[in-house]
Design an enzyme around this catalytic site. Structure first.
Site, short mmCIF file in Angstrom:
data_model
loop_
_atom_site.label_atom_id
_atom_site.label_comp_id
_atom_site.label_asym_id
_atom_site.label_seq_id
_atom_site.Cartn_x
_atom_site.Cartn_y
_atom_site.Cartn_z
N GLU A 125 0.77 -1.73 -0.18
CA GLU A 125 -0.14 0.30 0.34
C GLU A 125 0.63 1.40 0.01
OE1 GLU A 125 -2.74 -0.21 3.09
OE2 GLU A 125 -4.00 -1.66 1.96
N GLU A 147 -5.72 -7.79 -1.54
CA GLU A 147 -5.78 -7.59 -0.07
C GLU A 147 -7.63 -7.18 -0.34
OE1 GLU A 147 -4.57 -5.17 3.65
OE2 GLU A 147 -2.58 -6.13 2.33
C1 BG6 Z 1 -4.45 -3.39 4.86
C2 BG6 Z 1 -3.40 -3.32 5.02
O1 BG6 Z 1 -4.21 -1.84 5.05
O2 BG6 Z 1 -5.64 -3.00 5.41
C3 BG6 Z 1 -2.95 -4.64 6.56
O3 BG6 Z 1 -2.43 -3.69 4.52
C4 BG6 Z 1 -4.47 -4.54 7.33
O4 BG6 Z 1 -1.71 -4.65 6.42
C5 BG6 Z 1 -5.52 -4.52 6.44
O5 BG6 Z 1 -4.22 -5.63 8.17
C6 BG6 Z 1 -6.75 -4.48 7.41
O6 BG6 Z 1 -6.84 -3.39 8.37
P1 BG6 Z 1 -6.73 -3.50 9.75
O7 BG6 Z 1 -6.46 -2.07 10.06
O8 BG6 Z 1 -8.65 -3.63 9.47
O9 BG6 Z 1 -6.11 -4.71 9.98
#
Ligand code: BG6
Length: 471
Positions: free
Chosen positions: A172, A365
């Protein structure tokens, strides 16, 4: 659903070292920015690691990787995304020689994946800059980090050149604008950080990313190198042209990163933005050519939500929990953490990226962070996470729709395929996994693993190559 996903589609899951490995000071690992942010990437920074920091133990993947990878294999993963913790390899970040124990650990992890026929997909820097680089150099604001990063990536590319084919340079990368400490290891507090220094840090990361791409292709021409950005399709709140322009500007602040990675140069609109904000990016000799000659092989992104923008924010509700800002979209529901759920946004992101670049895309993701309840069914502990199944089904249907439009999608790795510590809030209770991990926000729990209902659901999706999805 009719057959839409290509036969070689890379189904899998994603994690990051700092959120699940634990063993924060074992086998020579140095401290990272994560070890001093017990309340998440936007929270206070401590001087030393503190016991309330759940990431120090994570879910103890460091000692349980075999069991976990076997579970991923049971679901049928073709690919598994994880990151290498830079500070396991170079504990302070600026040493000349790597830490053999750190390298040996990832040999074991990748060997275990390969044993199960799972292709590793490796992020080189996932919110885990060695803390020394923050304290001594102010992170990526300092050009020296390029050299340290080059040394690190050269070591890992050489070491794993026969084990890992797919690499991502920075997780990101556009998040540095919003979370300079977590994302860019920048110690200067955000309110004191000038736009000049922030965008100079961006430039250093972009140059480092291009340099890593160059080094990678020299070491193994078969390597596939991707950039990784947060995708956030941005809707105008109304058809008022001023709102439409506000949405376009917000998207451009993100496109800047993928434009440089894919097109090899700063877009013209960035030059105007820099000029109007008194920013003069300092280019070293060779930067321009390096960016131009080392564009990425594919574009990867995270997708959790769309955002909504208007020229005048004062008239509207601000959505909470959204790191890229934006307004509450009255047409969308949100997760318990306020992240707006929008499967169509993924369809739009895929089409927009592909229309813009025509290179392969990889969704690395996506998922739903939710509170899960462990229950007993037929004598087994499990979680009835139908809400997660619904979320993922609807998003994957939209991936299928984009593929039908002709978008080249390489694969899909759902976020936090096994429960891990949240990045934004450092909680255990914000769970994404198909596998429940018995650990609580207060650090209690056995760390035992249990299959959720979604475990078998995803297994079926992979086994049928998406045909079991419900449109
Ligand atoms: C992304 C990141 O922003 O979102 C991850 O690359 C992160 O590291 C994921 O865990 C989800 O966000 P969160 O804050 O719910 O863990």
């Amino acid at each position: 659903m009719v057959k839409k996903f290509p036969d070689n589609f890379l189904w899998g899951g994603a994690t990051a070292a700092n959120q699940y490995e634990g063993a924060y000071n074992e086998d020579g690992k140095g401290l990272t920015v994560q070890d001093v942010t017990p309340h998440g990437g936007f929270g206070p920074i401590t001087d030393e690691p503190t016991e309330d920091n759940l990431k120090l133990v994570g879910i103890d993947f460091y000692h349980r990787y075999k069991e976990d990878i076997a579970l991923f294999a049971e679901m049928g993963f073709k690919v598994y995304r994880t990151s290498i913790a830079w500070a396991r390899i170079f504990p302070k970040g600026d040493e000349l020689e790597p830490n053999e124990a750190g390298l040996a650990f990832y040999d074991k992890v990748f060997d275990e994946c390969l044993k199960h026929g799972i292709e590793p997909l490796v992020t080189l820097s996932h919110y885990e800059t060695p803390l020394h680089l923050t304290r001594e150099y102010d992170g990526w604001t300092n050009r020296k980090l390029i050299e340290f990063y080059e040394r690190y990536v050269t070591v890992v590319f050489n070491r794993y050149k026969d084990k890992v084919k797919y690499w991502l340079t920075f997780n990101e990368i556009n998040s540095v604008l919003h979370a300079p400490f977590m994302s860019g290891g920048i110690g200067t507090p955000p309110e004191e950080l000038s736009k000049q220094n922030l965008y100079q840090a961006v430039h250093h990361e972009l140059v480092a990313s291009a340099s890593a791409t160059k080094i990678a292709h020299e070491i193994n021409p078969d390597f596939k190198i991707g950039c990784m950005v947060i995708a956030m399709p941005t809707y105008p709140m109304t058809p008022d042209p001023e709102d439409v322009v506000a949405a376009m500007q917000a998207e451009r602040s993100n496109y800047l990163f993928s434009d440089v990675h894919v097109r090899g140069k700063y877009p013209n609109y960035a030059n105007r933005f820099f000029k109007e904000n008194g920013i003069e990016i300092e280019f070293a000799e060779g930067d321009k050519e390096l960016l131009a000659e080392n564009t990425v092989d594919f574009l990867s992104f995270s997708y959790y939500m769309s955002v909504t923008q208007a020229a005048d924010h004062s008239k509207y509700d601000t959505g909470k929990g959204n790191i890229l800002g934006g307004l509450k979209n009255p047409h969308l529901k949100a997760s318990e953490w306020g992240w707006q759920i929008d499967p169509k946004g993924l369809y739009l992101a895929l089409n927009d990226f592909y229309d813009r670049y025509q290179i392969p895309l990889f969704i690395v993701e996506n998922g739903l962070g939710a509170v899960d309840q462990l229950i007993e069914v037929d004598g087994e502990l499990t979680v009835d996470d139908q809400y997660r199944i619904d979320y993922m089904n609807d998003h994957l249907v939209e991936v299928g729709n984009a593929i039908e439009d002709g978008v080249e999608v390489m694969g899909y790795t759902s976020w936090g395929c096994i429960d891990l510590v949240s990045a934004s809030t450092a909680e255990m209770s914000k769970r994404y996994g198909f596998i429940y991990v018995d650990r609580n926000n207060d650090g209690s729990g056995t760390l035992n693993r249990y299959k959720k209902k979604s475990f078998n659901w995803y297994k079926e999706v992979i086994a049928t190559n998406g045909e079991s999805l419900v449109d």
